[in-house]
Design a protein around this motif. Structure first.
Motif, PDB file in Angstrom:
ATOM      1  N   THR A  43      41.068  36.278  27.625  1.00  0.00           N
ATOM      2  CA  THR A  43      41.541  37.554  27.085  1.00  0.00           C
ATOM      3  C   THR A  43      40.381  38.333  26.481  1.00  0.00           C
ATOM      4  N   LEU A  44      39.560  37.664  25.690  1.00  0.00           N
ATOM      5  CA  LEU A  44      38.394  38.331  25.105  1.00  0.00           C
ATOM      6  C   LEU A  44      37.457  38.831  26.206  1.00  0.00           C
ATOM      7  N   ASN A  45      37.264  38.010  27.218  1.00  0.00           N
ATOM      8  CA  ASN A  45      36.384  38.378  28.330  1.00  0.00           C
ATOM      9  C   ASN A  45      36.890  39.634  29.044  1.00  0.00           C
ATOM     10  N   VAL A  46      38.187  39.702  29.285  1.00  0.00           N
ATOM     11  CA  VAL A  46      38.782  40.879  29.933  1.00  0.00           C
ATOM     12  C   VAL A  46      38.606  42.109  29.052  1.00  0.00           C
ATOM     13  N   LEU A  47      38.820  41.942  27.759  1.00  0.00           N
ATOM     14  CA  LEU A  47      38.709  43.077  26.836  1.00  0.00           C
ATOM     15  C   LEU A  47      37.271  43.563  26.683  1.00  0.00           C
ATOM     16  N   ARG A  48      36.305  42.768  27.109  1.00  0.00           N
ATOM     17  CA  ARG A  48      34.906  43.197  27.068  1.00  0.00           C
ATOM     18  C   ARG A  48      34.708  44.449  27.941  1.00  0.00           C
ATOM     19  N   ARG A  49      35.560  44.607  28.957  1.00  0.00           N
ATOM     20  CA  ARG A  49      35.489  45.777  29.845  1.00  0.00           C
ATOM     21  C   ARG A  49      36.093  47.019  29.210  1.00  0.00           C
ATOM     22  N   GLY A  50      36.856  46.851  28.125  1.00  0.00           N
ATOM     23  CA  GLY A  50      37.470  47.980  27.447  1.00  0.00           C
ATOM     24  C   GLY A  50      38.880  47.652  27.011  1.00  0.00           C
ATOM     25  N   PRO A  51      39.475  48.522  26.171  1.00  0.00           N
ATOM     26  CA  PRO A  51      40.842  48.290  25.688  1.00  0.00           C
ATOM     27  C   PRO A  51      41.837  48.174  26.841  1.00  0.00           C
ATOM     28  N   ALA A  52      42.898  47.432  26.584  1.00  0.00           N
ATOM     29  CA  ALA A  52      43.950  47.257  27.587  1.00  0.00           C
ATOM     30  C   ALA A  52      45.288  47.125  26.887  1.00  0.00           C
ATOM     31  N   SER A  53      46.322  47.598  27.554  1.00  0.00           N
ATOM     32  CA  SER A  53      47.673  47.432  27.013  1.00  0.00           C
ATOM     33  C   SER A  53      48.088  45.974  27.154  1.00  0.00           C
ATOM     34  N   MET A  54      49.088  45.596  26.407  1.00  0.00           N
ATOM     35  CA  MET A  54      49.601  44.229  26.480  1.00  0.00           C
ATOM     36  C   MET A  54      50.086  43.912  27.894  1.00  0.00           C
ATOM     37  N   SER A  55      50.772  44.863  28.515  1.00  0.00           N
ATOM     38  CA  SER A  55      51.285  44.610  29.870  1.00  0.00           C
ATOM     39  C   SER A  55      50.147  44.502  30.873  1.00  0.00           C
ATOM     40  N   ALA A  56      49.096  45.311  30.717  1.00  0.00           N
ATOM     41  CA  ALA A  56      47.942  45.216  31.621  1.00  0.00           C
ATOM     42  C   ALA A  56      47.244  43.872  31.463  1.00  0.00           C
ATOM     43  N   LEU A  57      47.127  43.400  30.216  1.00  0.00           N
ATOM     44  CA  LEU A  57      46.525  42.087  29.984  1.00  0.00           C
ATOM     45  C   LEU A  57      47.353  40.986  30.637  1.00  0.00           C
ATOM     46  N   ALA A  58      48.659  41.047  30.463  1.00  0.00           N
ATOM     47  CA  ALA A  58      49.535  40.035  31.051  1.00  0.00           C
ATOM     48  C   ALA A  58      49.399  40.026  32.572  1.00  0.00           C
ATOM     49  N   THR A  59      49.321  41.196  33.176  1.00  0.00           N
ATOM     50  CA  THR A  59      49.163  41.285  34.628  1.00  0.00           C
ATOM     51  C   THR A  59      47.813  40.732  35.060  1.00  0.00           C
ATOM     52  N   THR A  60      46.744  41.157  34.395  1.00  0.00           N
ATOM     53  CA  THR A  60      45.397  40.719  34.755  1.00  0.00           C
ATOM     54  C   THR A  60      45.239  39.209  34.598  1.00  0.00           C
ATOM     55  N   LEU A  61      45.812  38.666  33.530  1.00  0.00           N
ATOM     56  CA  LEU A  61      45.675  37.238  33.248  1.00  0.00           C
ATOM     57  C   LEU A  61      46.802  36.405  33.859  1.00  0.00           C
ATOM     58  N   THR A  62      47.667  37.071  34.625  1.00  0.00           N
ATOM     59  CA  THR A  62      48.817  36.428  35.279  1.00  0.00           C
ATOM     60  C   THR A  62      49.578  35.495  34.342  1.00  0.00           C
ATOM     61  N   CYS A  63      50.034  36.084  33.249  1.00  0.00           N
ATOM     62  CA  CYS A  63      50.865  35.311  32.332  1.00  0.00           C
ATOM     63  C   CYS A  63      52.044  36.169  31.875  1.00  0.00           C
ATOM     64  N   ASP A  64      53.024  35.530  31.310  1.00  0.00           N
ATOM     65  CA  ASP A  64      54.212  36.192  30.819  1.00  0.00           C
ATOM     66  C   ASP A  64      53.866  37.074  29.616  1.00  0.00           C
TER      67      ASP A  64
END
Length: 145
Positions: A43-64
């Protein structure tokens, strides 16, 4: 002149699978050294690219989405991320990496000794070529992340 080796798609997929398993194993150990789960570290690694919504994070990280809420909550308690209203839709909360979160990502990446050693065996030109090829293969996924 060097002969071009024929490599089929199945061989490439197998090598990608082995490479990613090695990368994520290295990443998991490095994240654990900072008292983070692999999911928290990712999650921290993904956010290094910039802010993300909770739903975008869940989609990117393939989790509920409910699991994402717990991950972000634990990161927030440690001061590694913060939630703030989206500038485009105040109903949506974006997750933003804090300065401490950026520092932790840098520490994790610095502790990925096996991955760094492998990449260091490549010349600068080989690294640039690998980057360009991976970017070309995964363009749609990189844009979505």
């Amino acid at each position: 002149m060097t002969a071009t080796r024929h490599v089929d798609t199945a061989q490439l997929m197998e090598l990608l699978s082995v490479s990613l398993a090695a990368y994520y194993g290295d990443f998991t150990v490095a994240a654990a050294s900072e008292d983070l789960t692999a999911s928290q570290g990712r999650t921290l690694n993904v956010l290094r690219r910039g802010p993300a919504s909770m739903s975008a994070l869940a989609t990117t990280l393939t989790c509920d989405a409910s699991n994402m809420t717990g991950i972000v909550g634990r990161l927030e308690k440690r001061g590694l991320v913060r939630r703030e209203p989206s500038p485009s839709d105040r109903r949506v909360k974006n997750v933003v990496l804090t300065a401490e979160g950026e520092r932790v990502v840098d520490v994790i990446r610095g502790k990925m000794h096996h991955t760094l050693a492998g990449l260091d065996r490549l010349s600068p030109q080989e690294r640039a070529t690998l980057y360009a090829l991976l970017e070309r293969v995964f363009t749609s996924q990189l844009a979505a992340a």
